[in-house]
Design a protein around this motif. Structure first.
Motif, mmCIF file in Angstrom:
data_model
loop_
_atom_site.group_PDB
_atom_site.id
_atom_site.type_symbol
_atom_site.label_atom_id
_atom_site.label_comp_id
_atom_site.label_asym_id
_atom_site.label_seq_id
_atom_site.Cartn_x
_atom_site.Cartn_y
_atom_site.Cartn_z
ATOM 1 N N ILE A 51 40.208 40.530 41.466
ATOM 2 C CA ILE A 51 39.430 39.500 40.647
ATOM 3 C C ILE A 51 40.263 38.322 40.381
ATOM 4 O O ILE A 51 41.494 38.077 40.664
ATOM 5 N N VAL A 56 37.897 34.753 35.509
ATOM 6 C CA VAL A 56 37.307 35.646 34.690
ATOM 7 C C VAL A 56 37.522 35.203 33.229
ATOM 8 O O VAL A 56 36.520 35.616 32.329
ATOM 9 N N ALA A 158 34.291 34.376 41.629
ATOM 10 C CA ALA A 158 34.793 35.565 40.596
ATOM 11 C C ALA A 158 35.475 36.576 41.241
ATOM 12 O O ALA A 158 36.703 37.302 40.556
#
Length: 328
Positions: A51, A56, A158
């Motif tokens: 990620i 995030v 993302a």
């Protein structure tokens, strides 16, 4: 086969729902569902290496680990997820069996979809569906994504991992060119119309198929799974395979190189290197951090009692934590 048209968009609930029905059904199931923006991590993956942690955190995106293997995927309300739970006559490697109805439906809408590789569906060479499977006793759960009107830019942001070097046994995601189904349709329909079309198509395949509504008992059991498992740091981050992290961070006081070893989400070894200045011996801080979870709030709780400037002149808690977690 029982058919569930699920309208809940909470990713923790929906991943728990899959496990609940897999372990508690004696009938084949087909479920359609959507998640609000979230990242779904494969069972065998190292979450932090998959990620973009800064993105995030900035967008408060839930990160949830699923039961099945495969790579990380981004979900939003422009994506439909489908789940088959098969209780008999199963072949764990038979991805085509479960994806063929999707291909057949799309052909009725004029799209030449095809199965490709080990688990993807393509239109014009671009991926719109990734699929994964999980085996439980004599049952197989197959689930897949259907990008319909997903925000592709958000997807790439993302999951775009920065230049951090993670080493370990976690399974890396394979990035592919992606497309939305809606871009290839002649008729202008929205995602909920498409969801209805898909459910009606699956329903009509077999006259014995019937709809099932999630009841109060189901919901209570699913919510318990959410609380005990799917919403926890231990499952979503701490369950990552053993890994090492090498990261370098430049701040106004110099450069810091972070060298970590993490096992079951716990820092087992950490070393700091760089051209920074500090009046205190850095080994004291390294000893303090060993045994801590590789988790922001626990690191912050430890370091809030430390004068970071004594070890890294010009730095603060936020700078140090961002480096330990792999951000830049």
């Amino acid at each position: 086969m029982l058919l569930i048209y699920n309208e809940n968009t909470n990713p923790y609930f929906n991943l728990a729902m899959e496990e609940y029905f897999l372990k508690n059904t004696s009938e084949d199931l087909f479920i359609l569902w959507r998640n609000k923006p979230s990242i779904i991590i494969g069972k065998n993956q190292n979450t932090l290496s998959e990620i973009n942690l800064d993105y995030v955190k900035e967008h408060s995106i839930p990160v949830v680990r699923r039961q099945s293997g495969g790579g990380a995927v981004f979900h939003d309300l422009g994506n439909i997820n489908f789940t088959f739970i098969s209780c008999k006559n199963n072949s764990f490697s038979d991805f085509r069996k479960f994806t063929q109805p999707i291909i057949d439906l799309l052909k009725t809408l004029g799209l030449n979809a095809e199965f490709s590789g080990r688990n993807d569906l393509l239109i014009d060479g671009k991926k719109f569906s990734g699929n994964a499977q999980y085996n439980y006793k004599d049952k197989v759960m197959h689930h897949g994504t259907l990008l319909f009107s997903s925000q592709i830019a958000d997807l790439s942001n993302a999951l775009k991992v920065k230049s951090i070097k993670f080493e370990g046994k976690g399974i890396k995601s394979v990035k592919s060119r992606v497309t939305n189904i809606s871009e290839h349709l002649d008729n202008n329909i929205d995602i909920l119309e498409f969801k209805n079309i898909l459910m009606n198509y699956i329903s009509a395949i077999n006259p014995e198929n019937k709809f099932y509504t999630i009841n109060k008992k189901d919901k209570e059991e699913i919510e318990k799974l959410v609380e005990d498992k799917y919403s926890t740091w231990e499952w979503n981050y701490g369950n990552s395979p053993k890994y090492s992290l090498l990261n370098e961070l430049k701040y106004p006081g110099g450069n810091i190189e972070f060298n970590l070893e993490v096992d079951k989400g716990v820092i087992t070894k950490i070393k700091f290197f760089g051209d920074f200045f500090g009046k205190e011996d850095i080994s004291t801080l390294e000893i303090l951090l060993c045994g801590s979870k590789h988790k922001e709030n626990e690191l912050r709780e430890l370091l809030n009692h430390v004068n970071i400037n004594d070890y890294f002149l010009g730095a603060d808690v936020d700078i140090l934590i961002s480096g330990i977690l792999g951000a830049k």
